[in-house]
Design an enzyme around this catalytic site. Structure first.
Site, PDB file in Angstrom:
ATOM      1  N   TYR A 164       0.806 -25.642 -36.407  1.00 18.25           N
ATOM      2  CA  TYR A 164       0.326 -25.808 -35.022  1.00 18.25           C
ATOM      3  C   TYR A 164       0.977 -24.783 -34.116  1.00 18.25           C
ATOM      4  CZ  TYR A 164      -2.996 -29.340 -33.778  1.00 18.25           C
ATOM      5  OH  TYR A 164      -4.174 -29.988 -33.554  1.00 18.25           O
ATOM      6  N   GLU A 206      -0.085 -24.299 -30.349  1.00 22.16           N
ATOM      7  CA  GLU A 206      -0.719 -24.297 -29.019  1.00 22.16           C
ATOM      8  C   GLU A 206       0.033 -23.352 -28.088  1.00 22.16           C
ATOM      9  OE1 GLU A 206      -0.951 -28.299 -27.570  1.00 22.16           O
ATOM     10  OE2 GLU A 206      -2.699 -28.765 -28.799  1.00 22.16           O
ATOM     11  N   ASP A 219     -22.383 -10.280 -24.647  1.00 19.73           N
ATOM     12  CA  ASP A 219     -22.184 -11.072 -25.858  1.00 19.73           C
ATOM     13  C   ASP A 219     -22.642 -10.212 -27.034  1.00 19.73           C
ATOM     14  OD1 ASP A 219     -22.280 -12.770 -28.012  1.00 19.73           O
ATOM     15  OD2 ASP A 219     -23.179 -14.453 -26.911  1.00 19.73           O
ATOM     16  N   THR A 261     -18.681 -13.174 -31.870  1.00 21.93           N
ATOM     17  CA  THR A 261     -18.241 -13.843 -33.074  1.00 21.93           C
ATOM     18  C   THR A 261     -17.522 -12.788 -33.903  1.00 21.93           C
ATOM     19  OG1 THR A 261     -20.263 -13.265 -34.235  1.00 21.93           O
ATOM     20  CG2 THR A 261     -20.232 -15.415 -33.154  1.00 21.93           C
ATOM     21  N   LYS A 276     -20.162 -11.869 -38.119  1.00 26.74           N
ATOM     22  CA  LYS A 276     -21.504 -11.306 -38.353  1.00 26.74           C
ATOM     23  C   LYS A 276     -21.330  -9.855 -38.814  1.00 26.74           C
ATOM     24  CE  LYS A 276     -23.422 -14.834 -35.321  1.00 26.74           C
ATOM     25  NZ  LYS A 276     -24.082 -15.168 -34.057  1.00 26.74           N
ATOM     26  N   ARG A 317     -15.133 -16.670 -40.019  1.00 23.75           N
ATOM     27  CA  ARG A 317     -15.890 -17.335 -38.950  1.00 23.75           C
ATOM     28  C   ARG A 317     -14.960 -17.584 -37.783  1.00 23.75           C
ATOM     29  NH1 ARG A 317     -20.628 -18.441 -41.069  1.00 23.75           N
ATOM     30  NH2 ARG A 317     -21.455 -19.180 -39.097  1.00 23.75           N
TER      31      ARG A 317
HETATM   32  C1  LIG Z   1     -24.113 -16.303 -33.274  1.00 20.98           C
HETATM   33  C2  LIG Z   1     -24.077 -16.156 -31.796  1.00 20.98           C
HETATM   34  C3  LIG Z   1     -23.255 -16.944 -30.978  1.00 20.98           C
HETATM   35  C4  LIG Z   1     -22.572 -18.190 -31.453  1.00 20.98           C
HETATM   36  O1  LIG Z   1     -21.751 -18.125 -32.474  1.00 20.98           O
HETATM   37  P1  LIG Z   1     -21.284 -19.429 -33.277  1.00 20.98           P
HETATM   38  O2  LIG Z   1     -20.124 -18.880 -33.992  1.00 20.98           O
HETATM   39  O3  LIG Z   1     -22.426 -19.824 -34.130  1.00 20.98           O
HETATM   40  O4  LIG Z   1     -20.908 -20.478 -32.284  1.00 20.98           O
HETATM   41  C5  LIG Z   1     -23.188 -16.652 -29.635  1.00 20.98           C
HETATM   42  N1  LIG Z   1     -23.898 -15.650 -29.105  1.00 20.98           N
HETATM   43  C6  LIG Z   1     -24.720 -14.895 -29.852  1.00 20.98           C
HETATM   44  C7  LIG Z   1     -25.481 -13.803 -29.210  1.00 20.98           C
HETATM   45  C8  LIG Z   1     -24.846 -15.128 -31.212  1.00 20.98           C
HETATM   46  O5  LIG Z   1     -25.691 -14.392 -31.932  1.00 20.98           O
END
Ligand SMILES: *Cc1c(COP(=O)(O)O)cnc(C)c1O
Length: 416
Positions: free
Chosen positions: A53, A55, A199, A225, A228, A234
């Site tokens: 932990y 925090e 994003d 994220t 990807k 993840r």
């Molecule tokens: C995949 C994605 C997210 C969210 O990601 P998670 O890890 O699934 O919560 C947010 N914004 C965009 C543009 C995404 O493609």
């Protein structure tokens, strides 16, 4: 060897893990948000850091025993800042959605106006769509794409922003096959006093590898994220200008989350080191070359692509002219060993759970070492599988699955 231990402790679960490994080896994985992480990332994820932990942030924790955890998180932060050229990084968000929620918490009060690309046009749920908490707790205004071009029209964005003066303006999305004009968005955000949030969840690996323009210097806040195209574990991450560091750090902890997932932070540090390499740059550029080649091969077979093609890792196929819905096509392709996801297309007359489109992408294939030379074959399989499904030829789907497995033997899956 780690798997042997699981086999002894829990053979039932271990058998399922083995089957999933095999599935990921045998399938042509075309879901654009998915990838293959390296063995180093996978090993780090299964480390003893999971036991700890912590925090708080490095140097300011609420638990003792942080000698190495602090060093790990600092290493991860330093690598994130240097890879993207950002002033500040928070590597604790549990995933992309919590990273975005933290941004709302940092800059908005419930009910405030926010703006993002609508879900049907390729935006993410967390950019204010009505079923998401972000659409329920905030007043969301969605911009779209032009019907004729399938692309965002900055004139529309500007007109909406001037009319509604949002606190935050999101750019980026989850089914966007084209380059995002960060400079154009920044100009609009500035003119209405909004914080621009880029994003880059889908394209972070392309940005890191120089295969997509960077939002740094345009967007005050960048969320992503890590799993990807970036090819890490993840997780989620926020990059920002120094003046927003404190607000965003406080929003992540204690605002939204408890203890960070330290094994994930460590695995992200490994992925960020990998992403600094020349190999990774080649991978990022190859993703785009593969995507363009695949798009061309599909166009040549009469497929209708949203926006007419792609600039990045992602292709959105509108199957309306092929007279098969996206879900049925995706299910048939899965039987043919080709993993995709069905997806709405802009102005889709069909429902989101049974839409007209198919969303595909090249990150997974590229991580396995495939190049432009394989893309005509991939397009041919997709076309054959869809034709087979339409005439009810299940045998043909199995034949394609066998051909896919055969080709993939030449391209071993990293990490497995
Ligand atoms: C995949 C994605 C997210 C969210 O990601 P998670 O890890 O699934 O919560 C947010 N914004 C965009 C543009 C995404 O493609």
């Amino acid at each position: 060897m780690l798997r042997d231990v699981v086999h002894r402790t829990d053979p039932e679960l271990a058998a399922l893990l083995d089957l999933e490994d095999q599935r990921q080896r045998d399938k042509l994985r075309l879901i654009p948000s998915e990838n293959y992480t390296s063995q180093a990332v996978l090993q780090t994820l299964s480390s003893a850091l999971s036991n700890k932990y912590s925090e708080g942030y490095p140097g300011k924790r609420y638990y003792e025993g942080q000698q190495y955890i602090d060093a790990i998180e600092q290493l991860c932060i330093a690598r994130a800042k240097s890879l993207f050229g950002a002033e500040h990084a928070n590597v604790q968000p549990y995933s992309g959605s919590p990273a975005n929620l933290a941004v709302y918490l940092a800059f908005c009060k419930p009910g405030d106006v926010i703006m993002g690309l609508g879900l049907p046009a390729g935006g993410h749920l967390t950019h204010g769509w009505n079923v998401s908490i972000t659409g329920k707790y905030f007043t969301s205004v969605a911009y779209g794409v032009r019907k004729e071009t399938g692309r965002v029209d900055l004139n529309e964005v500007e007109a909406l922003a001037k009319k509604h003066t949002p606190k935050i303006l999101f750019c980026g999305g989850t089914a966007v096959p084209r380059t995002i004009d960060f400079a154009g968005f920044a100009q609009i955000a500035r003119s209405v006093g909004a914080v621009l949030v880029a994003d880059i969840a889908h394209i972070a690996g392309l940005v890191a590898g120089g295969a997509h323009p960077s939002p740094v210097g345009h967007a005050e806040v960048i969320t992503t994220t890590t799993h990807k195209t970036l090819r890490g574990p993840r997780g989620g991450m926020i990059l920002c200008n120094a003046n927003h560091a404190q607000a965003l750090d406080r929003a992540v902890f204690p605002g939204l989350q408890g203890g960070p997932h330290n094994a994930t932070v460590a695995a992200l540090a490994v992925a960020l080191k990998e992403a600094q390499s020349e190999d990774f740059r080649r991978y990022a550029h190859q993703i785009v070359r593969n995507s363009r080649a695949l798009a061309e091969a599909l166009l040549a077979r009469g497929y209708d692509l949203v926006s007419g093609g792609t600039d990045n890792h992602l292709i959105l196929i509108d199957l309306s002219n092929k007279e098969i819905p996206g879900k049925r096509a995706a299910q048939a392709l899965d039987r043919a060993g080709i993993e995709t996801n069905y997806n709405s297309v802009p102005f889709d007359p069909r429902k989101p759970f049974d839409p007209s489109g198919l969303r595909i992408g090249t990150p997974g294939m590229t991580s396995r070492g495939m190049t432009e030379s394989e893309m005509p074959q991939v397009a041919a399989w997709i076309d054959r599988a869809i034709a087979a499904e339409k005439r009810g030829d299940a045998q043909q789907l199995s034949t394609i699955a066998a051909e896919v497995r055969e080709l993939l033997l030449r391209f071993p899956a990293p990490g497995l």
